[in-house]
Design a protein around this motif. Structure first.
Motif, PDB file in Angstrom:
ATOM      1  N   ALA B  97       6.459   2.247   6.134  1.00 37.15           N
ATOM      2  CA  ALA B  97       6.877   2.620   4.540  1.00 37.15           C
ATOM      3  C   ALA B  97       7.359   1.271   3.956  1.00 37.15           C
ATOM      4  O   ALA B  97       7.133   1.137   2.639  1.00 37.15           O
ATOM      5  CB  ALA B  97       7.683   3.740   4.552  1.00 37.15           C
ATOM      6  N   GLY B  98       7.911   0.400   4.602  1.00 39.32           N
ATOM      7  CA  GLY B  98       8.443  -0.635   3.871  1.00 39.32           C
ATOM      8  C   GLY B  98       7.630  -2.044   4.431  1.00 39.32           C
ATOM      9  O   GLY B  98       8.109  -2.851   3.981  1.00 39.32           O
ATOM     10  N   ASN B  99       6.446  -1.847   4.819  1.00 41.96           N
ATOM     11  CA  ASN B  99       5.480  -2.896   5.010  1.00 41.96           C
ATOM     12  C   ASN B  99       4.665  -3.104   3.812  1.00 41.96           C
ATOM     13  O   ASN B  99       4.674  -2.502   3.014  1.00 41.96           O
ATOM     14  CB  ASN B  99       4.571  -2.463   6.175  1.00 41.96           C
ATOM     15  CG  ASN B  99       5.339  -2.779   7.529  1.00 41.96           C
ATOM     16  OD1 ASN B  99       6.486  -2.685   7.652  1.00 41.96           O
ATOM     17  ND2 ASN B  99       4.491  -3.085   8.734  1.00 41.96           N
ATOM     18  N   LYS B 100       3.877  -4.210   3.920  1.00 45.34           N
ATOM     19  CA  LYS B 100       3.190  -4.746   2.956  1.00 45.34           C
ATOM     20  C   LYS B 100       2.045  -3.724   2.783  1.00 45.34           C
ATOM     21  O   LYS B 100       1.637  -3.125   3.546  1.00 45.34           O
ATOM     22  CB  LYS B 100       2.580  -6.066   3.093  1.00 45.34           C
ATOM     23  CG  LYS B 100       1.821  -6.018   4.225  1.00 45.34           C
ATOM     24  CD  LYS B 100       1.321  -7.513   4.524  1.00 45.34           C
ATOM     25  CE  LYS B 100       0.367  -7.532   5.593  1.00 45.34           C
ATOM     26  NZ  LYS B 100      -0.160  -9.066   5.786  1.00 45.34           N
ATOM     27  N   LEU B 101       1.590  -3.443   1.398  1.00 46.57           N
ATOM     28  CA  LEU B 101       0.414  -2.407   1.091  1.00 46.57           C
ATOM     29  C   LEU B 101      -0.655  -3.147   0.768  1.00 46.57           C
ATOM     30  O   LEU B 101      -0.884  -4.117   0.264  1.00 46.57           O
ATOM     31  CB  LEU B 101       1.223  -1.436   0.051  1.00 46.57           C
ATOM     32  CG  LEU B 101       2.479  -0.829   0.312  1.00 46.57           C
ATOM     33  CD1 LEU B 101       2.912   0.109  -0.962  1.00 46.57           C
ATOM     34  CD2 LEU B 101       2.313   0.124   1.482  1.00 46.57           C
ATOM     35  N   PHE B 103      -3.626  -2.132  -1.691  1.00 47.72           N
ATOM     36  CA  PHE B 103      -4.091  -1.015  -2.780  1.00 47.72           C
ATOM     37  C   PHE B 103      -5.619  -0.804  -2.995  1.00 47.72           C
ATOM     38  O   PHE B 103      -6.388  -1.929  -2.649  1.00 47.72           O
ATOM     39  CB  PHE B 103      -3.345  -1.763  -4.066  1.00 47.72           C
ATOM     40  CG  PHE B 103      -1.934  -1.438  -4.064  1.00 47.72           C
ATOM     41  CD1 PHE B 103      -1.095  -2.272  -3.465  1.00 47.72           C
ATOM     42  CD2 PHE B 103      -1.282  -0.426  -4.702  1.00 47.72           C
ATOM     43  CE1 PHE B 103       0.227  -2.294  -3.618  1.00 47.72           C
ATOM     44  CE2 PHE B 103       0.013  -0.168  -4.684  1.00 47.72           C
ATOM     45  CZ  PHE B 103       0.839  -1.127  -4.060  1.00 47.72           C
ATOM     46  N   GLY B 104      -6.020   0.273  -3.484  1.00 46.60           N
ATOM     47  CA  GLY B 104      -7.259   0.460  -3.805  1.00 46.60           C
ATOM     48  C   GLY B 104      -7.620   0.229  -5.259  1.00 46.60           C
ATOM     49  O   GLY B 104      -6.363  -0.694  -6.049  1.00 46.60           O
TER      50      GLY B 104
END
Lengths: 117, 113
Positions: B97-101, B103-104
């Motif tokens: 949850a707190g990691n880099k994301l 995105f689409g």
């Protein structure tokens, strides 16, 4: 919920100047903050991961000497765009990770729109 | 490497009609999945997230999403859209949850009166 602010919300600068963008976690401590860039009508692309008290980790293709990141405290990370050029014009969004209870959550700031003339 | 695909760039829907936004992901481990909404010139607002457990997740503003591991999908739905739902919607995946994301590409939703 947790709040993340960014300052300024908009900035216009001349080509060749430097611009500093602040990202603050207002009501929690964030050991990790992320910086994303979003070009018009495009998605968010991660630029770097900022950890308090250590050097930022940059994504491939992001110039660390051009985009300086400082995370000097648990509530503040700054992104400085050095010698800005028109192609740096973009929407810059930060996020901060908050550990609360059993789950960690990431909160996004409202973004900073940079226009380089 | 992880990736997220949102096949629909634009979707136009009539007010009151149902909405479904597609999201497919590629990830080597158990993903943390998110849906965010962005109004023009604004930051991101979290609609919902999936970590584990019940594969049908309820979010804010009447949205829900279903995680289907076999299809690597995390589609977002709303039974009846309101004009205020017109915005850009992003699906994202991360290791935690707190990691880099990642995105689409986003889906822009237009709502017709």
């Amino acid at each position: 919920g947790a709040v993340v602010s960014q300052h300024p919300s908009r900035v216009i600068c001349k080509s060749g100047t430097s611009v500093k963008i602040e990202c603050r976690s207002l009501d929690f401590q964030a050991t990790t903050m992320f910086w994303y860039r979003q070009f018009p009508k495009q998605s968010l692309m991660l630029m770097a991961t900022s950890n308090e008290g250590s050097k930022a980790t940059y994504e491939q293709g992001v110039e660390k000497d051009k985009f300086l990141i400082n995370h000097a405290s648990l509530t503040l990370s700054t992104l400085t765009v050095t010698s800005a050029h028109p192609e740096d014009s973009s929407f810059y969004i930060c996020s901060a990770s908050h550990s609360g209870g059993l789950q960690e959550t990431q909160y996004f700031g409202p973004g900073t729109r940079l226009l380089v003339l | 490497a992880q990736s997220v695909t949102q096949p629909d760039i634009h979707i136009t829907v009539s007010e009151g009609a149902s909405l479904e936004l597609r999201c497919n992901y590629s990830y080597g481990a158990t993903p943390y999945l998110f849906w965010y909404v962005q109004s023009p010139g604004q930051g991101l607002q979290l609609l919902l997230k999936y970590f584990s457990g019940d594969t049908l997740v309820q979010g804010i503003k009447g949205f829900e999403a279903e995680f289907k591991r076999s299809q690597s999908s995390f589609n977002l739905r709303k039974p009846s859209v309101h004009w205020s739902d017109a915005a850009e919607y992003f699906c994202a995946v991360g290791a935690a949850a707190g990691n880099k994301l990642t995105f689409g590409g986003g889906t822009r939703v237009l709502v017709k009166p």
